[in-house]
Design a protein around this motif. Structure first.
Motif, PDB file in Angstrom:
ATOM      1  N   THR A 167     -27.460  52.642 -58.335  1.00 38.12           N
ATOM      2  CA  THR A 167     -27.144  52.118 -59.671  1.00 38.12           C
ATOM      3  C   THR A 167     -27.189  53.260 -60.677  1.00 38.12           C
ATOM      4  N   PRO A 168     -26.411  53.159 -61.758  1.00 43.23           N
ATOM      5  CA  PRO A 168     -26.360  54.238 -62.746  1.00 43.23           C
ATOM      6  C   PRO A 168     -27.709  54.506 -63.417  1.00 43.23           C
ATOM      7  N   CYS A 224     -23.840  58.925 -57.030  1.00 46.29           N
ATOM      8  CA  CYS A 224     -24.909  59.605 -57.775  1.00 46.29           C
ATOM      9  C   CYS A 224     -24.900  61.045 -57.279  1.00 46.29           C
ATOM     10  N   ASN A 246     -17.796  55.277 -56.872  1.00 46.52           N
ATOM     11  CA  ASN A 246     -18.884  55.783 -57.716  1.00 46.52           C
ATOM     12  C   ASN A 246     -19.972  56.388 -56.828  1.00 46.52           C
ATOM     13  N   CYS A 251     -30.084  56.275 -61.055  1.00 46.32           N
ATOM     14  CA  CYS A 251     -29.530  57.607 -60.793  1.00 46.32           C
ATOM     15  C   CYS A 251     -29.949  58.549 -61.913  1.00 46.32           C
ATOM     16  N   TRP A 287     -24.145  59.935 -62.638  1.00 49.40           N
ATOM     17  CA  TRP A 287     -23.336  58.878 -62.033  1.00 49.40           C
ATOM     18  C   TRP A 287     -21.875  59.219 -62.330  1.00 49.40           C
ATOM     19  N   THR A 288     -21.131  59.429 -61.289  1.00 48.27           N
ATOM     20  CA  THR A 288     -19.740  59.849 -61.476  1.00 48.27           C
ATOM     21  C   THR A 288     -18.848  59.217 -60.424  1.00 48.27           C
ATOM     22  N   ALA A 289     -17.537  59.234 -60.703  1.00 52.22           N
ATOM     23  CA  ALA A 289     -16.571  58.684 -59.754  1.00 52.22           C
ATOM     24  C   ALA A 289     -15.994  59.828 -58.933  1.00 52.22           C
ATOM     25  N   THR A 290     -15.828  59.608 -57.652  1.00 51.96           N
ATOM     26  CA  THR A 290     -15.255  60.627 -56.774  1.00 51.96           C
ATOM     27  C   THR A 290     -13.739  60.587 -56.882  1.00 51.96           C
TER      28      THR A 290
END
Length: 181
Positions: free
Chosen positions: A155-156, A176, A174, A159, A166-169
């Protein structure tokens, strides 16, 4: 079934048990002393009665000593019989009191033995469960080592608590991520 040695009583438990036993023994000793005094009085009274009887038997002239014997019987033996009756009642009461004390001492001893047995049974149960408890703690520690970081990084907010971002690949998932600085 295996047998295990019972754990020894602690010093406090032994002292408590010895104190209870010494109190009971002191009470019983006091009762025995009281009964001994009563028996001494009964013995003295019986001796007096015997002496009066021998004195009456020694008299050879019934006419001359008849009145004296009557007075002796009325006075000495009558009082002696009354005292004997009182002593018999006292002795009976002391005997009943001693029986009550001994019965209570036996009940107290049995209660103490039950308590000791219950403590030993609880200790034996704990000894049997202790390895399973240790195994459970070990399994929990291993599970937490594997699952906790994954859970925290899912969870953000957690993290961020871990100090990650917390980022998107590139595939849109999503994650951590920890960056080195």
């Amino acid at each position: 079934m295996s047998t295990t040695a019972s754990p020894a009583l602690s010093d406090d438990e032994l002292r408590e048990t010895l104190d209870l036993l010494s109190t009971v023994m002191a009470s019983v000793s006091d009762r025995v002393d009281a009964q001994t005094e009563v028996l001494d009085r009964v013995n003295k009274t019986a001796t007096e009665a015997r002496q009066a009887a021998f004195a009456a038997k020694a008299q050879t002239d019934p006419k001359a000593y008849g009145e004296l014997v009557g007075e002796t019987i009325d006075g000495k033996i009558g009082d002696t019989l009354i005292r004997l009756a009182r002593f018999a009642v006292d002795l009976g009461q002391q005997t009943m009191a001693t029986e009550r004390v001994l019965k209570q001492a036996e009940e107290d001893k049995l209660a103490i033995l039950r308590q000791v047995r219950d403590r030993e049974n609880r200790a034996d149960r704990l000894k049997r469960l202790l390895p399973w408890f240790g195994l459970g703690v070990l399994v929990l520690a291993l599970a937490m080592t594997i699952a906790l970081p994954r859970f925290l990084a899912s969870t953000p907010s957690t993290c961020a608590v871990l100090g990650a971002i917390w980022t998107a690949t590139t595939e849109g998932v999503n994650a951590c991520v920890f960056y080195q600085r």
